[in-house]
Write an enzyme that holds these catalytic residues in place. Structure first.
Site, PDB file in Angstrom:
ATOM      1  N   HIS A 187       0.841  -1.195   0.000  1.00  0.00           N
ATOM      2  CA  HIS A 187       0.000   0.000   0.000  1.00  0.00           C
ATOM      3  C   HIS A 187       0.873   1.240   0.000  1.00  0.00           C
ATOM      4  O   HIS A 187       2.027   1.219   0.412  1.00  0.00           O
ATOM      5  CB  HIS A 187      -0.969   0.001   1.188  1.00  0.00           C
ATOM      6  N   CYS A 188       0.283   2.322  -0.495  1.00  0.00           N
ATOM      7  CA  CYS A 188       0.946   3.626  -0.474  1.00  0.00           C
ATOM      8  C   CYS A 188      -0.042   4.626   0.108  1.00  0.00           C
ATOM      9  O   CYS A 188      -0.823   4.275   0.989  1.00  0.00           O
ATOM     10  CB  CYS A 188       1.421   4.017  -1.876  1.00  0.00           C
ATOM     11  N   GLN A 189      -0.038   5.840  -0.378  1.00  0.00           N
ATOM     12  CA  GLN A 189      -0.973   6.842   0.147  1.00  0.00           C
ATOM     13  C   GLN A 189      -2.360   6.692  -0.485  1.00  0.00           C
ATOM     14  O   GLN A 189      -3.348   6.703   0.213  1.00  0.00           O
ATOM     15  CB  GLN A 189      -0.422   8.251  -0.098  1.00  0.00           C
TER      16      GLN A 189
END
Length: 119
Positions: A81-83
């Site tokens: 996951h990222c932002q």
């Protein structure tokens, strides 16, 4: 649960995994500055530009650098996951190229997580 044929995972699926899966390997691919502002509990920080190098390391190197055991190629619950989803998708694609067939992207990212968790 999302089937393993998909490369994406929802907030609800991730919440369920965090609650019950001992094999979940959650990777936060954001920058250190982003992670310092908050993270999903239990995630391992490996910036997106280091994913290929990290997943190509031998297990001893990986453990030394990241403090956790390297996920095996067949890891059943490998989630990136990222932002907001884009870098997580890039990391998921890279993991697939390297043979991590079950790798998935939490498309909502930390943004959705923090909104739903009231952070």
């Amino acid at each position: 649960m999302a089937n393993t044929g998909t490369k994406e995972i929802t907030y609800e699926d991730l919440k369920a995994l965090l609650g019950k899966s001992q094999s979940l390997f959650l990777v936060d691919v954001r920058t250190k500055e982003e992670v310092d502002k908050g993270n999903i509990p239990g995630s391992v920080h490996i910036p997106v530009d280091a994913i290929e190098t990290a997943l190509a390391m031998n297990p001893e190197e990986f453990k030394t650098k990241y403090g956790v055991n390297k996920p095996p190629l067949g890891a059943p619950e490998l989630v990136f996951h990222c932002q907001m989803g884009k870098r997580g998708g890039m990391a998921t694609s890279k993991a697939h190229e390297l043979g991590y067939v079950n790798a998935r992207n939490f498309t909502g990212g930390y943004k959705e997580w923090s909104e739903k968790e009231g952070k």
